[in-house]
Enzyme design. Sequence first.
Site, mmCIF file in Angstrom:
data_model
loop_
_atom_site.group_PDB
_atom_site.id
_atom_site.type_symbol
_atom_site.label_atom_id
_atom_site.label_comp_id
_atom_site.label_asym_id
_atom_site.label_seq_id
_atom_site.Cartn_x
_atom_site.Cartn_y
_atom_site.Cartn_z
ATOM 1 N N ASP A 44 75.937 68.763 23.502
ATOM 2 C CA ASP A 44 74.667 69.563 23.624
ATOM 3 C C ASP A 44 73.789 69.088 24.869
ATOM 4 O O ASP A 44 73.760 67.577 24.736
ATOM 5 C CB ASP A 44 73.831 69.284 22.463
ATOM 6 N N THR A 80 69.826 76.317 22.282
ATOM 7 C CA THR A 80 70.978 75.874 21.777
ATOM 8 C C THR A 80 71.958 76.875 21.091
ATOM 9 O O THR A 80 73.062 77.363 21.206
ATOM 10 C CB THR A 80 70.869 74.466 20.699
ATOM 11 N N TYR A 163 77.194 71.837 8.275
ATOM 12 C CA TYR A 163 76.736 71.043 9.160
ATOM 13 C C TYR A 163 76.063 69.863 8.623
ATOM 14 O O TYR A 163 75.269 69.761 7.686
ATOM 15 C CB TYR A 163 75.552 71.848 9.944
ATOM 16 N N ASP A 197 71.555 65.698 24.306
ATOM 17 C CA ASP A 197 70.388 66.560 23.980
ATOM 18 C C ASP A 197 69.210 65.832 23.431
ATOM 19 O O ASP A 197 68.317 65.786 23.404
ATOM 20 C CB ASP A 197 70.702 67.894 23.085
ATOM 21 N N HIS A 201 65.499 64.864 24.949
ATOM 22 C CA HIS A 201 64.283 65.165 24.206
ATOM 23 C C HIS A 201 63.564 64.086 23.995
ATOM 24 O O HIS A 201 62.339 63.945 24.453
ATOM 25 C CB HIS A 201 64.387 66.173 22.834
ATOM 26 N N ASP A 245 75.636 73.775 26.368
ATOM 27 C CA ASP A 245 74.947 74.923 26.168
ATOM 28 C C ASP A 245 73.588 74.955 27.268
ATOM 29 O O ASP A 245 73.325 75.947 27.633
ATOM 30 C CB ASP A 245 74.392 74.916 24.603
ATOM 31 N N HIS A 246 73.192 73.872 27.780
ATOM 32 C CA HIS A 246 72.129 74.053 28.714
ATOM 33 C C HIS A 246 71.882 72.688 29.190
ATOM 34 O O HIS A 246 72.577 71.528 28.707
ATOM 35 C CB HIS A 246 70.714 74.569 27.925
ATOM 36 N N HIS A 344 64.097 71.984 26.992
ATOM 37 C CA HIS A 344 64.949 73.289 28.141
ATOM 38 C C HIS A 344 64.594 74.420 27.159
ATOM 39 O O HIS A 344 63.767 74.422 26.369
ATOM 40 C CB HIS A 344 66.547 72.707 27.776
HETATM 41 ZN ZN LIG Z 1 67.774 70.475 22.436
#
Ligand SMILES: [Zn+2]
Length: 463
Positions: A44, A80, A163, A197, A201, A245-246, A344
């Site tokens: 991620d 995401t 999850y 990710d 952040h 994803d980004h 993002h």
């Molecule tokens: Zn994120």
Amino acid sequence: MQVNSYLYVLMIVCSGLTLCVPTGNQTGLGSGNEVPPLLLVSFDGFRADYLNNYSFPNLEKFFSDGVLVHELTNVFTTKTFPNHYSLVTGLYAESHGMLANVMYDSVSNKTFSIKNDSDPFWWDEATPIWVSVEESGYKAAAAMWPGTDVSIQNHTLKHKFKYNPKMTFQNRLGNLTQWMTEDRSVKFSTLYWEEPDRSGHMYGPDNTTEMSRVLKEVDGHIGFLMEQLNRTGLWGKINVIITSDHGMTQCSQERVIKLDDCIHPSSYRVVDLTPVGAVIPLGDNSTVYKNLSRCHPHMKVYLKDEVPDRLHYKNNARIQPIILVADEGWTIVKNGRLPRLGDHGYDNTFPSMHPFLAAHGPAFRKGYKMSSLNSVDLYPLMCHLLGIPPKPNNGSFTYVRCALVNEQCGQLALAVGIVIGVLIILTTFTCLFKLMKNRDVSSSRPFARLELEEDDDDVPLLE
Ligand SMILES: [Zn+2]
């Protein structure tokens, strides 16, 4: 002559079809009919240019013997959930309905969030590849990829986990390799990992100390992945795609847009906030729109119908009446301070929002690099690798096929197609011209004969 024309048209169509079908076998296997398993991994928030700015010995080893796509153009919003769903459906967000990490449906009065994501209602507008894999008679396995623990299209995966962010990378991968080696019908596996990710952040991508630490960790996971696949005898036989994803961009307290400064808090409700805001006006729509439009030079404000077509973000009932889009690096809040240092979700044309893609395995070229691809093209690629029929999607196989060892590259195939097409048309016209010429000559004979006969008749009269 008509039959000949049809034959030539048929030849042209057939030659076109020949260029459209794979030149090698469908799955990338050297021989035999067995489909190699496919493992799809997402780290991620792995921004494409981390590869230029940090060291990745394991990842470099992985793609030096495979394929590297420097940048993947992902879908808007660059969040995401929308992007993970696009990767496995080949659809833009407006088409698969997973529009953001936070959503609200006014008809059913349902709300979606990262912590409340298991209602099939939000997922059922599309069919992810793992459902198609199992419908085709194979099995799929998943470790934390968004949506894999949800019953989608009434289909629940057997090999999956609820999850759990605390489950280690090693544990996630270990379970997948166990499922794949114990049951050869498991042909598709997918693995999700939360970093880089989370650190992006928390610290912001400009914090090179923290990013260097977490990216070293991520590269270590890629090293473990190669070792684990080697240990289990899968390495070299399995097709592996590592992507994300980004990306991530740096935010700042100096770049905060406060909505409550522009509009009365009681006149609107925000469903989602930053960097893409989803606003429901409470009261007069046009006043709310007008006030928001004048709010800040670094925030674009769209009525739902006016969202630019290129974002593919208006044709869905879940999109709210007013959409706010912050400029790169800007943060939208109702009031208060900057919530995080990196973010993002911005316009998907920004390179900082793009992830990369690397691939390795029998289907892929070795040491091959591509500058970019669309992330929705990954879906037709994966369907091709697994030999399963793709559902309708926004992707294309034209360019992504360049990554495959048994395929003609899109542009080369097109150029060869055009040359062959032109040759066939020229030959057709030449043949047709000759046929017509011959027919003219042969058909003129009876008239010549008649004229001669008439002449013969006339001669005595004249005489
Ligand atoms: Zn994120």
